[in-house]
Design a protein around this motif. Structure first.
Motif, PDB file in Angstrom:
ATOM      1  N   GLN A   1      -4.206  11.663  -4.221  1.00 46.51           N
ATOM      2  CA  GLN A   1      -4.450  10.591  -5.016  1.00 46.51           C
ATOM      3  C   GLN A   1      -3.167  10.120  -5.851  1.00 46.51           C
ATOM      4  OE1 GLN A   1      -6.715  12.773  -8.344  1.00 46.51           O
ATOM      5  NE2 GLN A   1      -7.153  10.744  -9.095  1.00 46.51           N
ATOM      6  N   VAL A   2      -3.362   8.866  -6.091  1.00 51.12           N
ATOM      7  CA  VAL A   2      -2.423   8.209  -6.741  1.00 51.12           C
ATOM      8  C   VAL A   2      -2.600   8.328  -8.395  1.00 51.12           C
ATOM      9  CG1 VAL A   2      -1.281   5.821  -7.190  1.00 51.12           C
ATOM     10  CG2 VAL A   2      -2.290   6.444  -4.946  1.00 51.12           C
TER      11      VAL A   2
ATOM     12  N   LEU B   1      -1.802   1.453 -10.554  1.00 48.25           N
ATOM     13  CA  LEU B   1      -2.380   1.343  -9.193  1.00 48.25           C
ATOM     14  C   LEU B   1      -1.516  -0.063  -8.650  1.00 48.25           C
ATOM     15  CD1 LEU B   1      -6.061   2.235  -9.296  1.00 48.25           C
ATOM     16  CD2 LEU B   1      -4.037   3.512  -8.193  1.00 48.25           C
TER      17      LEU B   1
ATOM     18  N   TRP C   1       1.392   3.581   5.402  1.00 45.93           N
ATOM     19  CA  TRP C   1       0.917   3.801   4.021  1.00 45.93           C
ATOM     20  C   TRP C   1      -0.400   3.107   3.940  1.00 45.93           C
ATOM     21  CZ3 TRP C   1       0.681   5.855  -0.800  1.00 45.93           C
ATOM     22  CH2 TRP C   1       0.165   4.758  -1.718  1.00 45.93           C
TER      23      TRP C   1
ATOM     24  N   TRP D   1       2.056  -0.097  -6.805  1.00 40.73           N
ATOM     25  CA  TRP D   1       2.227   0.440  -5.505  1.00 40.73           C
ATOM     26  C   TRP D   1       2.083  -0.641  -4.205  1.00 40.73           C
ATOM     27  CZ3 TRP D   1       3.605   5.482  -4.752  1.00 40.73           C
ATOM     28  CH2 TRP D   1       3.708   6.452  -5.950  1.00 40.73           C
TER      29      TRP D   1
ATOM     30  N   ASP E   1      -7.810   4.899  -5.860  1.00 40.60           N
ATOM     31  CA  ASP E   1      -6.876   5.840  -6.264  1.00 40.60           C
ATOM     32  C   ASP E   1      -6.476   6.871  -5.340  1.00 40.60           C
ATOM     33  OD1 ASP E   1      -9.128   7.254  -6.432  1.00 40.60           O
ATOM     34  OD2 ASP E   1      -8.644   8.151  -8.502  1.00 40.60           O
ATOM     35  N   ARG E   2      -7.015   6.626  -3.843  1.00 40.07           N
ATOM     36  CA  ARG E   2      -6.653   7.485  -2.778  1.00 40.07           C
ATOM     37  C   ARG E   2      -5.785   6.897  -1.829  1.00 40.07           C
ATOM     38  NH1 ARG E   2      -7.919  12.513  -3.432  1.00 40.07           N
ATOM     39  NH2 ARG E   2      -8.016  13.020  -1.483  1.00 40.07           N
ATOM     40  N   TYR E   3      -4.898   7.747  -1.319  1.00 41.39           N
ATOM     41  CA  TYR E   3      -3.879   7.291  -0.296  1.00 41.39           C
ATOM     42  C   TYR E   3      -3.890   8.210   0.734  1.00 41.39           C
ATOM     43  CZ  TYR E   3      -0.813  11.169  -0.693  1.00 41.39           C
ATOM     44  OH  TYR E   3      -0.105  12.445  -0.729  1.00 41.39           O
TER      45      TYR E   3
ATOM     46  N   ASP F   1      -1.355  -1.842   1.891  1.00 43.14           N
ATOM     47  CA  ASP F   1      -0.846  -1.200   3.255  1.00 43.14           C
ATOM     48  C   ASP F   1       0.217  -1.699   4.082  1.00 43.14           C
ATOM     49  OD1 ASP F   1      -3.231  -0.093   2.195  1.00 43.14           O
ATOM     50  OD2 ASP F   1      -4.655  -1.244   3.765  1.00 43.14           O
TER      51      ASP F   1
ATOM     52  N   ARG G   1      -3.924   2.585   0.921  1.00 45.19           N
ATOM     53  CA  ARG G   1      -4.627   2.909  -0.367  1.00 45.19           C
ATOM     54  C   ARG G   1      -6.005   2.477  -0.334  1.00 45.19           C
ATOM     55  NH1 ARG G   1      -4.844   1.102  -5.326  1.00 45.19           N
ATOM     56  NH2 ARG G   1      -3.317  -0.743  -4.754  1.00 45.19           N
TER      57      ARG G   1
ATOM     58  N   LEU H   1       2.450  10.123  -6.500  1.00 46.16           N
ATOM     59  CA  LEU H   1       1.448  10.734  -5.669  1.00 46.16           C
ATOM     60  C   LEU H   1       1.228  12.079  -5.736  1.00 46.16           C
ATOM     61  CD1 LEU H   1       2.751   9.047  -2.405  1.00 46.16           C
ATOM     62  CD2 LEU H   1       1.053   8.158  -3.800  1.00 46.16           C
TER      63      LEU H   1
END
Length: 355
Positions: A201-202, A145, A174, A148, A179-181, A151, A176, A207
């Motif tokens: 989900q990441v 995580l 973008w 990545w 673990d959700r994006y 934002d 996050r 992705l």
């Protein structure tokens, strides 16, 4: 009897009006329930400036793992090896002489061109055999995580041509949360606006989209990506390929692969991935054709790698998208050029904000 006729007519009119109102309310309710539940808009605190790219970590060759996709998102209330070329300005629009052909089901922000998308025949996703010119890519290493970006919002100036010159702006955002994006693309061309949203989900493999939705000219179409299948906008289902992305998520996924060293960004290499849209799922291959210097209005000269897609084996139209990724700007896409026949739509970065 004559006096009753106006009364009966009035009652009939009232009943019809009541039915029309009920149908309109039901349609509104259906529309409300069919949209994604959007994440709260972030607050951006800094502008990203070009910087020397950080060398990606060594790539660990691991056994490919199957991407286990999350359950579908809940549908709730709407809401270089070659010399660099110098490009001093964004390309001038190309005059159009013909009407845009039917839109394929492929992953590009092309909805502003509003061609009809055909979904009559959707091939079963089957990874094609490598061609002689394809460059083998190492197996992706697990992504954490922390690897990545935070934002991020890219703002673009838009130009192009479709039955006349096009001018406007666009944003790729973008976000996050754990673990959700969520990735959202907004294109505003004055009377025409397009919104594309991906949620999912990441995972350690990258992705894993669970829902994709695009809205254009008041019409909404979507694709639901379940664990083993993809449900298209017409209700038909096709098998879900491993590692599949969608129109919006592909930009973040490719940026992360390049920045993390999972895929070397070098002229002569290529990258392939499955892309899902409301009309179907297609296998795309992008070739890294050259390294260029783009002259941006606010960020100055930016060196970027130009990715160009190969023609699809079973294309449903003639729309393609070329992308330019800049190592000095966290490998983000600083330019996106969409073409459909004699029409084109050119997104040229102006600023990049981060949280």
């Amino acid at each position: 009897m004559a006096r009753r006729k106006p009364l009966i007519a009035a009652l009939l009119l009232a009943v019809l009006l009541g039915h029309a109102l009920v149908l309109q309310w039901l349609a509104w309710q259906a529309q409300e329930q069919a949209a994604l539940k959007l994440m709260a808009a972030p607050m951006f605190t800094r502008l990203l400036q070009p910087a020397a790219p950080v060398a990606p970590p060594p790539v660990a060759v691991t056994k490919p793992a199957r991407v286990r996709a999350p359950r579908p998102a809940t549908i709730e209330a709407v809401a270089s090896s070659t010399p660099a070329e110098v490009t001093t300005t964004a390309p001038a629009p190309v005059p159009a002489t013909e009407t845009v052909a039917a839109e394929p089901a492929q992953a590009t922000p092309t909805a502003a061109l509003t061609p009809a998308e055909e979904v009559a025949t959707t091939p079963t996703p089957t990874v094609p055999a490598p061609t002689a010119t394809a460059t083998a890519s190492p197996s992706p290493s697990p992504a954490t995580l922390d690897s990545w970006p935070g934002d991020t919002r890219l703002s673009y100036r838009v130009g192009g041509y479709f039955r006349g010159e096009l001018h406007g702006d666009a944003r790729v955002q973008w976000q996050r949360q754990g673990d959700r994006y969520q990735t959202r693309i907004d294109i505003d061309l004055g009377p025409v606006s397009v919104v594309m949203t991906s949620q999912g989900q990441v995972t350690e493999q990258g992705l894993a989209p669970s829902a994709y939705e695009e809205t254009r000219v008041g019409k909404r179409r979507s694709a639901q990506l379940q664990e083993r299948q993809v449900t298209l906008s017409d209700g038909s289902q096709v098998p879900r390929p491993d590692g599949v992305q969608d129109t919006a998520s592909q930009f973040v996924e490719l940026s992360h692969r390049f920045a993390s060293g999972q895929l070397p960004l070098e002229v002569g290499r290529s990258v392939s991935l499955w892309l899902a849209r409301p009309g179907g799922v297609d296998y795309w291959t992008y070739d890294v054709v050259k390294k260029e210097v783009l002259q941006t209005p606010q960020l100055g000269a930016v060196e970027a790698f130009h990715l160009k897609p190969r023609p699809l084996a079973n294309a449903r139209g003639n729309i393609t998208a070329e992308m330019w990724f800049a190592p000095s700007l966290q490998y983000l896409p600083v330019r996106i050029l969409v073409t459909a026949g004699d029409a084109n739509l050119d997104l040229f970065v102006e600023k990049i904000e981060q949280r």
